[in-house]
Design an enzyme around this catalytic site. Structure first.
Site, PDB file in Angstrom:
ATOM      1  N   CYS A  84     -28.934 -34.368  26.758  1.00 15.20           N
ATOM      2  CA  CYS A  84     -27.612 -33.746  26.871  1.00 15.20           C
ATOM      3  C   CYS A  84     -26.863 -34.175  28.136  1.00 15.20           C
ATOM      4  O   CYS A  84     -25.658 -34.442  28.108  1.00 15.20           O
ATOM      5  CB  CYS A  84     -27.714 -32.228  26.789  1.00 15.20           C
ATOM      6  SG  CYS A  84     -28.935 -31.483  27.880  1.00 15.20           S
ATOM      7  N   ASP A 118     -19.759 -29.518  23.952  1.00 14.98           N
ATOM      8  CA  ASP A 118     -21.215 -29.371  23.872  1.00 14.98           C
ATOM      9  C   ASP A 118     -21.868 -30.678  23.416  1.00 14.98           C
ATOM     10  O   ASP A 118     -21.659 -31.115  22.273  1.00 14.98           O
ATOM     11  CB  ASP A 118     -21.550 -28.251  22.886  1.00 14.98           C
ATOM     12  CG  ASP A 118     -22.988 -27.769  23.024  1.00 14.98           C
ATOM     13  OD1 ASP A 118     -23.830 -28.568  23.465  1.00 14.98           O
ATOM     14  OD2 ASP A 118     -23.267 -26.595  22.696  1.00 14.98           O
ATOM     15  N   HIS A 141     -24.875 -31.147  22.626  1.00 15.11           N
ATOM     16  CA  HIS A 141     -26.051 -30.900  21.781  1.00 15.11           C
ATOM     17  C   HIS A 141     -25.757 -31.042  20.286  1.00 15.11           C
ATOM     18  O   HIS A 141     -26.665 -30.912  19.464  1.00 15.11           O
ATOM     19  CB  HIS A 141     -26.596 -29.490  22.051  1.00 15.11           C
ATOM     20  CG  HIS A 141     -26.945 -29.248  23.489  1.00 15.11           C
ATOM     21  ND1 HIS A 141     -26.068 -28.689  24.380  1.00 15.11           N
ATOM     22  CD2 HIS A 141     -28.081 -29.516  24.189  1.00 15.11           C
ATOM     23  CE1 HIS A 141     -26.647 -28.607  25.570  1.00 15.11           C
ATOM     24  NE2 HIS A 141     -27.868 -29.090  25.487  1.00 15.11           N
TER      25      HIS A 141
END
Length: 577
Positions: free
Chosen positions: A410, A534, A536
């Site tokens: 990440c 994000d 992820h």
């Protein structure tokens, strides 16, 4: 009767940023008895590499011409002398702008007299309701003796202007030939072509919202006429003569890249469209010729092929085309870009005309591998002060590029997003680094052991800062929060960062990393939110899924864990052009 006058709101905004008395020139497009003023340039008094107004016009899309002069708090120049370079109209425009009053007075020069005229201010979106861009791309075979390159280019322009070229519009599969019956072309509207291409727009037929940073344009290709017309019976026939001269000749043989723009009104005829496209090619070739001329002025230089690139600086209401030799570095184009900044009254602390600043078109599919600025599709909070990043970035997340980093990559992906921002703003031409290249960078600077390369070990904000400093020579500031609850107290610091720097922020805490793109807060700092990208996410590049599922969106302060320590890497924007 003098044409009506419309002024783009972008022009008003740029004039308001001037802070000294100057003179300048005005550029616009004439269509249906209306002159729309699109942009202006100024005349810096101490610029040794000054770009002439007519040279600047070549950088504009075809149909955008030099129509008038600008006086900002000074009117000393003799009026007839000031208008001497304007040859597209008998009634040139004069704009007088007052710095103190921030007011505009407009005049047409009619019968050697200035006549005041009223004007209407319109937005860029309003303007594009009646106009569209055509992007003409082609490869032009070019052979020339080394000593006659510029003469050969001029001959090529003359052949094209004489009608030895045709055009194809692949979206509508329509051909536009120069030898078509003139009367047929004069009477036939270009609307049919536009409707097929999807570019034609009416008040009841709104275009879909453009993707951030993507320009819509009708695609056109060029075909060269390779054979001569059949001789008529009346033509006198001559026997061919061949002359042989034995001497060594050095020559160039290459393919010139043509990438030309036109700005065209909806209601033109096909004959007008043909002439406009020819003009766009000729402007492109004159820019190419200027590039060759500058290179040939340097002794013992290896001639590099010029490449046209298109730009749209911030707060500009139009596109501009520049030609750079392939392989020429930012340092080599510095003086030219500096002069261009001064001529167009652009700030001297941000790059606008580096290769990385070139705009993207809808048909440039190879450039659209990643989503650009998905946060622009997110609904912002109401009744709050909002500060977000400025400029473009590409969304990098898990599993992209066929690489499985799910569960550990990440921070690498957040770093890639930040590097993409610096690329798309023109600060660097270096590619976005891979995970292995990031790891190698950290090993090379002594932060990690050699075994780190190829591993699945996490990195944090400190390592992200090291890589940015090493790879991009970017300075970093750091913000820390001892726990998630403390994040809300740093919102004003983050707001200041987005106001002054505008770069994405990488944040690491616990075992997770995210990218902060903005903050919002009310007057009492009770409703505090963070705009989170994000890394992820593991799915395909589908904007609706990413926004609707919250992979890019506003998060409240309880998004941050109360038991985690957070470090934020705040990249600083370099001051350069």
């Amino acid at each position: 009767m003098a044409p009506r006058l419309k002024i783009l709101s972008n022009v008003i905004e740029r004039l308001a940023k001037l802070n000294a008395a100057v003179t300048g020139h005005l550029y616009g497009v004439m269509y249906e008895e209306t002159l729309t003023l699109l942009t202006f340039s100024i005349n810096p008094v101490d610029d040794e590499n000054q770009i002439l107004p007519m040279d600047l016009q070549l950088c504009m899309p075809a149909e955008v011409d030099l129509f008038g002069i600008l006086y900002v708090d000074q009117y000393k120049q003799d009026i007839p002398d000031a208008f001497k370079d304007i040859d597209v109209t008998d009634n040139p425009l004069l704009i007088k702008y007052s710095l103190d009053a921030a007011s505009i007075n407009a005049f047409y020069y009619i019968h050697q007299k200035l006549e005041a005229i009223k004007y209407e201010i319109i937005t860029e979106d309003d303007f594009l309701q009646n106009f569209y861009y055509i992007r003409l791309q082609a490869t032009l075979p070019f052979i020339s003796e080394k000593t006659t390159v510029l003469d050969s280019l001029q001959k090529t322009r003359k052949n094209l202007a004489a009608g030895k070229v045709a055009f194809h519009f692949p979206q509508s599969d329509i051909y536009l030939l120069g030898n078509d019956n003139n009367e047929d072309l004069e009477s036939k509207s270009a609307k049919e072509l536009l409707q097929f291409s999807g570019a034609y727009n009416t008040p009841g037929n709104k275009k879909n919202k453009k993707s951030p940073g993507i320009i819509e344009a009708v695609t056109a290709n060029m075909l060269l006429k390779m054979s001569n017309d059949k001789n008529s019976e009346e033509t006198v026939k001559y026997a061919p003569v061949v002359q042989q001269i034995k001497q060594p000749i050095e020559y160039y043989e290459f393919s010139l890249k043509i990438d030309a723009l036109s700005l065209v009104g909806h209601n033109i005829t096909m004959a007008q469209l043909y002439e406009i496209l020819v003009e766009s090619i000729c402007r492109n070739l004159r820019l190419v010729g200027s590039s060759f001329e500058n290179q040939l002025a340097v002794e013992d230089v290896s001639l590099r092929l010029p490449e046209p690139l298109h730009f749209k600086p911030l707060n500009f209401g139009h596109l501009i085309t520049l030609v750079y030799p392939i392989g020429m570095s930012a340092s080599e184009t510095f003086e030219y870009r500096k002069s261009l900044h001064r001529r167009l009254a652009l700030e001297m602390s941000k790059p606008y005309f580096r290769r990385g600043n070139s705009i993207r078109f809808e048909n440039d599919s190879e450039k659209d591998q990643y989503l650009l600025n998905p946060h622009e599709a997110v609904t912002n909070p109401d009744n709050c002060q909002i500060n977000t990043i400025s400029g473009l970035y590409a969304y990098h997340h898990y599993m992209q590029d066929g690489f499985d980093d799910n569960g550990w990559g990440c921070a690498y992906r957040s770093l890639q997003t930040i590097v993409s921002w610096f690329r798309l703003q023109g600060y660097t031409e270096k590619p976005v680094p891979t995970h292995k290249e990031i790891q190698k960078c950290l090993v090379d600077i002594g932060d990690k052991p050699s075994s780190f390369i190829g591993s699945k070990q996490w990195i944090g904000s400190t390592e992200v800062g090291f890589v940015l400093e090493t790879m991009l020579d970017v300075s970093i500031k750091v913000l820390c929060a001892s726990n998630g609850e403390e994040m809300a107290t740093l919102v004003s610091d983050l707001a200041h960062h987005f106001q002054t720097q505008g770069t994405p922020v990488m944040i690491g805490g616990g075992v997770l990393a995210h990218t902060i793109l903005g903050v919002s807060f009310d007057e009492l700092y009770e409703d505090v939110r963070f705009l989170i990208l994000d890394p992820h996410y593991t799915g395909p590049e589908q904007l609706n899924t990413i926004v609707n599922k919250g992979w890019c969106g506003w998060k409240k302060k309880d998004f941050w864990r109360k038991d985690a320590f957070y470090n934020m890497c705040l990249p600083q924007r370099p001051k350069c052009i």
